[in-house]
Design a protein around this motif. Structure first.
Motif, PDB file in Angstrom:
ATOM      1  N   GLU A  25      35.990  30.194  36.341  1.00 33.65           N
ATOM      2  CA  GLU A  25      36.589  30.491  37.644  1.00 33.65           C
ATOM      3  C   GLU A  25      36.393  29.332  38.615  1.00 33.65           C
ATOM      4  OE1 GLU A  25      35.387  34.177  39.400  1.00 33.65           O
ATOM      5  OE2 GLU A  25      35.723  35.298  37.552  1.00 33.65           O
ATOM      6  N   ASN A  29      38.358  29.600  47.382  1.00 31.92           N
ATOM      7  CA  ASN A  29      39.663  30.245  47.534  1.00 31.92           C
ATOM      8  C   ASN A  29      40.770  29.202  47.600  1.00 31.92           C
ATOM      9  OD1 ASN A  29      38.456  32.738  47.625  1.00 31.92           O
ATOM     10  ND2 ASN A  29      38.545  32.912  49.848  1.00 31.92           N
ATOM     11  N   LYS A  97      41.821  31.163  42.294  1.00 31.82           N
ATOM     12  CA  LYS A  97      40.808  31.883  43.071  1.00 31.82           C
ATOM     13  C   LYS A  97      41.443  32.305  44.391  1.00 31.82           C
ATOM     14  CE  LYS A  97      36.414  32.827  44.288  1.00 31.82           C
ATOM     15  NZ  LYS A  97      35.206  32.999  43.563  1.00 31.82           N
ATOM     16  N   ALA A  98      41.324  33.579  44.717  1.00 30.23           N
ATOM     17  CA  ALA A  98      41.898  34.117  45.952  1.00 30.23           C
ATOM     18  C   ALA A  98      40.804  34.840  46.737  1.00 30.23           C
ATOM     19  CB  ALA A  98      43.031  35.079  45.615  1.00 30.23           C
ATOM     20  N   THR A 100      41.058  37.860  47.592  1.00 25.91           N
ATOM     21  CA  THR A 100      41.050  39.162  46.935  1.00 25.91           C
ATOM     22  C   THR A 100      42.125  39.153  45.857  1.00 25.91           C
ATOM     23  OG1 THR A 100      41.319  41.546  47.216  1.00 25.91           O
ATOM     24  CG2 THR A 100      42.618  40.148  48.662  1.00 25.91           C
ATOM     25  N   ASN A 101      41.938  39.950  44.833  1.00 23.18           N
ATOM     26  CA  ASN A 101      43.007  40.074  43.846  1.00 23.18           C
ATOM     27  C   ASN A 101      43.639  41.461  43.897  1.00 23.18           C
ATOM     28  OD1 ASN A 101      41.047  41.582  42.565  1.00 23.18           O
ATOM     29  ND2 ASN A 101      40.945  40.302  40.737  1.00 23.18           N
ATOM     30  N   PRO A 105      50.542  39.519  43.576  1.00 20.44           N
ATOM     31  CA  PRO A 105      50.489  38.070  43.325  1.00 20.44           C
ATOM     32  C   PRO A 105      51.680  37.307  43.915  1.00 20.44           C
ATOM     33  CG  PRO A 105      50.103  39.291  41.298  1.00 20.44           C
ATOM     34  CD  PRO A 105      50.464  40.283  42.346  1.00 20.44           C
ATOM     35  N   THR A 146      51.103  37.508  35.400  1.00 23.92           N
ATOM     36  CA  THR A 146      49.864  37.475  36.168  1.00 23.92           C
ATOM     37  C   THR A 146      49.034  38.717  35.878  1.00 23.92           C
ATOM     38  OG1 THR A 146      51.104  36.430  37.940  1.00 23.92           O
ATOM     39  CG2 THR A 146      48.927  37.170  38.475  1.00 23.92           C
ATOM     40  N   LYS A 148      44.958  40.453  36.976  1.00 25.03           N
ATOM     41  CA  LYS A 148      43.703  40.315  37.708  1.00 25.03           C
ATOM     42  C   LYS A 148      42.674  39.725  36.749  1.00 25.03           C
ATOM     43  CE  LYS A 148      44.169  44.266  40.790  1.00 25.03           C
ATOM     44  NZ  LYS A 148      43.543  45.529  41.196  1.00 25.03           N
ATOM     45  N   ASN A 152      37.770  38.013  42.133  1.00 21.84           N
ATOM     46  CA  ASN A 152      38.792  37.586  43.092  1.00 21.84           C
ATOM     47  C   ASN A 152      39.744  36.550  42.517  1.00 21.84           C
ATOM     48  OD1 ASN A 152      37.864  39.201  45.229  1.00 21.84           O
ATOM     49  ND2 ASN A 152      36.341  37.689  45.788  1.00 21.84           N
ATOM     50  N   CYS A 153      40.070  36.632  41.257  1.00 18.57           N
ATOM     51  CA  CYS A 153      40.936  35.630  40.630  1.00 18.57           C
ATOM     52  C   CYS A 153      42.163  36.267  40.002  1.00 18.57           C
ATOM     53  CB  CYS A 153      40.176  34.854  39.558  1.00 18.57           C
ATOM     54  SG  CYS A 153      38.892  33.781  40.224  1.00 18.57           S
ATOM     55  N   TYR A 154      43.155  35.433  39.794  1.00 18.10           N
ATOM     56  CA  TYR A 154      44.347  35.808  39.045  1.00 18.10           C
ATOM     57  C   TYR A 154      44.447  34.901  37.831  1.00 18.10           C
ATOM     58  CZ  TYR A 154      46.023  38.397  43.127  1.00 18.10           C
ATOM     59  OH  TYR A 154      46.147  39.273  44.165  1.00 18.10           O
TER      60      TYR A 154
END
Length: 182
Positions: A25, A29, A97-98, A100-101, A105, A146, A148, A152-154
């Motif tokens: 990861e 973000n 990295k976001a 929130t996931n 998307p 896409t 999850k 917090n990643c996609y």
């Protein structure tokens, strides 16, 4: 001589450690990493974007109604003809990295294929005119899947990436870019 050799080896090992990571990861973000076949990752470089707008200038012609023919085209432009990170054509897996996931998307990012010229890479973000306009900023032109991933990643998968220049757009000021080679 031994100290020079030892310091050279240590520097090379530390640089290699920064280039490829076994932690899958990204740390921050908005960062995007390519996942290699051996499950190592390479962080994509964020390249600054310059917005360029060109007009047909029909509106400057002193003929009634000529303004209706005027059109403007806005492009997102990146310097250079190639991204610093490249992968082989075929299946490409990325991790974004976001914060929130839990979001859709499609609202978080877009995947775009860039047009390549002699000095730069670009993407037409929109065309505007009185007779009609199209606005594609934030819309993907590359099909992808896409899921999850983690907290917090996609996980992003392009099943059949063809050779060319690609970018992941998470913000308007910089794009995370990569090249696909044969």
């Amino acid at each position: 001589m031994k100290k020079i050799l030892l310091s050279t080896v240590m520097t090379a090992l530390s640089l290699a450690g920064f280039a490829q990571s076994t932690n899958i990861e990204p740390e921050y973000n908005g960062q995007v990493a390519i996942v290699n076949s051996d499950s190592t990752t390479i962080l994509l470089q964020k390249e600054p974007v310059k917005m360029k707008t060109k007009s047909t200038n029909f509106g400057l012609i002193p003929i009634p109604g000529s303004g209706l023919l005027d059109k403007a085209k806005t492009k997102m432009v990146l310097k250079g003809t190639e991204a610093p990170v490249s992968v082989k054509a075929g299946r490409v897996t990325l991790i974004l990295k976001a914060s929130t996931n839990e979001e859709d998307p499609a609202r978080m990012f877009s995947m775009i294929k860039l047009e390549k010229s002699k000095k730069e890479r670009s993407y037409v973000a929109g065309e505007f005119g009185i007779s009609g306009s199209s606005y594609s900023l934030g819309q993907s032109n590359v099909p992808f899947l896409t899921k999850k991933y983690g907290k917090n990643c996609y996980l992003i998968v392009i099943e059949n990436a063809e050779p060319g220049e690609y970018a992941v757009c998470t913000e308007l000021t910089a794009l995370s870019t990569f090249s696909v080679k044969e």
